[in-house]
Design an enzyme around this catalytic site. Structure first.
Site, PDB file in Angstrom:
ATOM      1  N   GLU A 293       0.928  -1.234  -0.108  1.00  0.00           N
ATOM      2  CA  GLU A 293      -0.054   0.030  -0.096  1.00  0.00           C
ATOM      3  C   GLU A 293       0.980   1.265  -0.119  1.00  0.00           C
ATOM      4  O   GLU A 293       1.255   1.898   1.133  1.00  0.00           O
ATOM      5  CB  GLU A 293      -1.127  -0.111   1.160  1.00  0.00           C
ATOM      6  CG  GLU A 293      -2.216  -0.922   1.053  1.00  0.00           C
ATOM      7  CD  GLU A 293      -3.055  -0.855   2.221  1.00  0.00           C
ATOM      8  OE1 GLU A 293      -2.708  -0.064   3.109  1.00  0.00           O
ATOM      9  OE2 GLU A 293      -4.142  -1.428   2.262  1.00  0.00           O
ATOM     10  N   GLU A 380      -6.468  -7.526  -0.577  1.00  0.00           N
ATOM     11  CA  GLU A 380      -6.842  -7.019   0.936  1.00  0.00           C
ATOM     12  C   GLU A 380      -8.268  -6.231   0.937  1.00  0.00           C
ATOM     13  O   GLU A 380      -8.283  -5.137   0.147  1.00  0.00           O
ATOM     14  CB  GLU A 380      -5.736  -6.170   1.521  1.00  0.00           C
ATOM     15  CG  GLU A 380      -5.754  -5.916   2.749  1.00  0.00           C
ATOM     16  CD  GLU A 380      -4.696  -5.209   3.532  1.00  0.00           C
ATOM     17  OE1 GLU A 380      -3.586  -5.251   3.220  1.00  0.00           O
ATOM     18  OE2 GLU A 380      -5.055  -4.179   4.249  1.00  0.00           O
TER      19      GLU A 380
END
Length: 454
Positions: A293, A380
């Site tokens: 991320e 995710e």
């Protein structure tokens, strides 16, 4: 408005069993189909599909039924639910009340207990009443969807069935050229997991056989104390254990460089992925994820050059396994990446969501990226706030909208996270054994996640 009537199907006999129907008259009226789509322990996931079989448009619907003592509904989605004692009423929400001739919509719910609906009505009209029979269904129940031209094999492990994966257009295809949507779970940050759940081979086989897990994500923490940069040997052992277990179990594995500022440690990432690609890149099981991320940094000036360097190191030894590329703003700005994609083959792009925080506006970014030709992988997600669910709240209606969107677009996913704790996204409750057997240890959004893996 014409009254709706029900064709009620309750697939209680088992997940793979056919349907047993109660048909209300007249046959020309609209219908609704109730089904149990998944079961676990002392509960199940139910779904209701309402279809307008009339020649006129309807503008609202209301489904009511009773549940026997000991069975209750604790979550529902895609409908407004009201409950009075054992009586449950579901009415349409704004966006799914109007149904043209032949149109359908559906809502779902999670039930605690094994009792099934009684005294069903739609817009006040009886659907036939009584408890649906639980005897063996007909040998050849009518299909609900047209059979595929070349049905995929249903035996063997996921890797035996699908083999080497590749990007085909904006989706993923297997060795036979059939579209594949992998579904599975992610580990906790490996440096912070409370027990080695993700590293246990028995647990992995149990998830494969009982949850229909097809892929596991090894979320190797990089930057925090105790993670890869400070203890690389421990982190490597954890990741390689998960890889080797996945090979033995015949499931796919995502090797995730779980970082937020990976560009600051590009040389370490290049060395890590280059080494693993040389030793594991020949296997069809492995999927590479070089950047979990990224923060709110430039795609073109920061993230894309990082990906180019790591992909180059991977491709020096592994020419064909899929690489999933992180995108700006905690892997949300896939539309930004779509404007200047990384050159190469078998590249996908990461989209992360948490359903209490992210909704239609983020799916619109995904739609824009797909229209631009990008293949997405949701490595995710959670049915919670973006913090993982510190408040314990689950937003299942929005999570179901995401599940439907991913299925419609062939987007594979792994849900966050395989660990014990109070967060909504911790899949396991205290006391869960490391080796699996978690039917009675599901926590938070786990029943929803498991139901949608099956």
């Amino acid at each position: 408005m014409r009254a709706l009537r029900l064709v009620t199907t309750l697939a209680i006999a088992g997940l793979l069993a056919g349907a047993v129907a109660m048909v209300a008259t007249p046959a020309s009226a609209a219908s609704a189909v109730f089904s149990v789509t998944n079961k676990w322990g002392n509960g199940y996931q139910g779904q209701v599909t309402v279809t307008n079989n009339t020649s006129a448009q309807i503008t609202s619907w209301r489904v009511e039924f009773d549940l026997p003592a000991g069975t209750s509904i604790n979550q529902s989605w895609n409908a407004e639910q009201t409950t009075s004692g054992s009586h449950h009423t579901f009415t349409n929400v704004v966006w799914n009340g109007t149904l043209g001739a032949g149109a359908s919509t559906s809502f779902g719910f999670l039930a605690n207990g094994t009792g099934t609906p009684l005294n069903c009505t739609v817009n006040g009209a009886s659907c036939g009443g009584g408890t649906p029979p639980t005897t063996t269904p007909p040998t050849t129940p009518p299909p609900t969807t047209p059979p595929p031209t070349t049905p995929p094999p249903t035996t063997g492990t996921p890797v035996e069935r699908h083999g080497q994966l590749r990007v085909c257009g904006t989706t993923m295809c297997d060795k036979n050229g059939a579209r594949v949507q992998l579904r599975g779970i992610s580990s906790m940050w490996l440096n912070w997991e409370t027990a080695p759940y993700a590293e246990n081979p028995s647990a992995l086989r149990w998830m494969r056989d009982n949850w229909n897990l097809q892929v596991i994500r090894a979320a190797m923490g990089v930057e925090p104390a105790g993670a890869y940069l400070s203890d690389p040997n421990k982190a490597r052992v954890q990741v390689e254990t998960i890889i080797n277990n996945a090979v033995t179990a015949g499931v796919y594995v995502i090797v995730d460089w779980h970082a937020h500022e990976a560009q600051n440690n590009q040389s370490q990432a290049v060395a890590f992925f280059g080494d693993l690609a040389r030793r594991y890149g020949h296997l069809p099981n492995v999927i590479w994820e070089p950047y979990n991320e990224p923060l709110q940094v430039s795609w073109t000036n920061v993230i894309k050059p990082y990906h180019q360097a790591v992909v180059s190191a991977i491709r020096a030894a592994d020419p064909d396994n899929i690489v999933v590329l992180g995108t700006p703003t905690w892997s949300q700005d896939v539309d930004v990446a779509a404007a200047s994609p990384v050159t190469g083959t078998n590249l996908m792009y990461t989209l992360h969501f948490y359903s209490c925080t992210h909704g239609a506006s983020l799916r619109a970014k995904g739609d824009a990226a797909i229209r631009a030709g990008l293949a997405l992988f949701v490595t995710e997600w959670g049915a919670s706030n973006a913090d993982g669910g510190l408040d314990g709240r689950a937003c299942l209606p929005e999570a179901q909208s995401w599940i439907d969107w991913m299925k419609a677009n062939g987007v594979s996913w792994t849900a966050w996270k395989l660990d014990v704790g109070t967060d909504t996204t911790n899949l396991l409750s205290p006391g869960a054994p490391v080796t699996g057997g978690w039917t009675n240890y599901l926590h938070g959004h786990a029943p929803f996640v498991v139901a949608n893996m099956r």
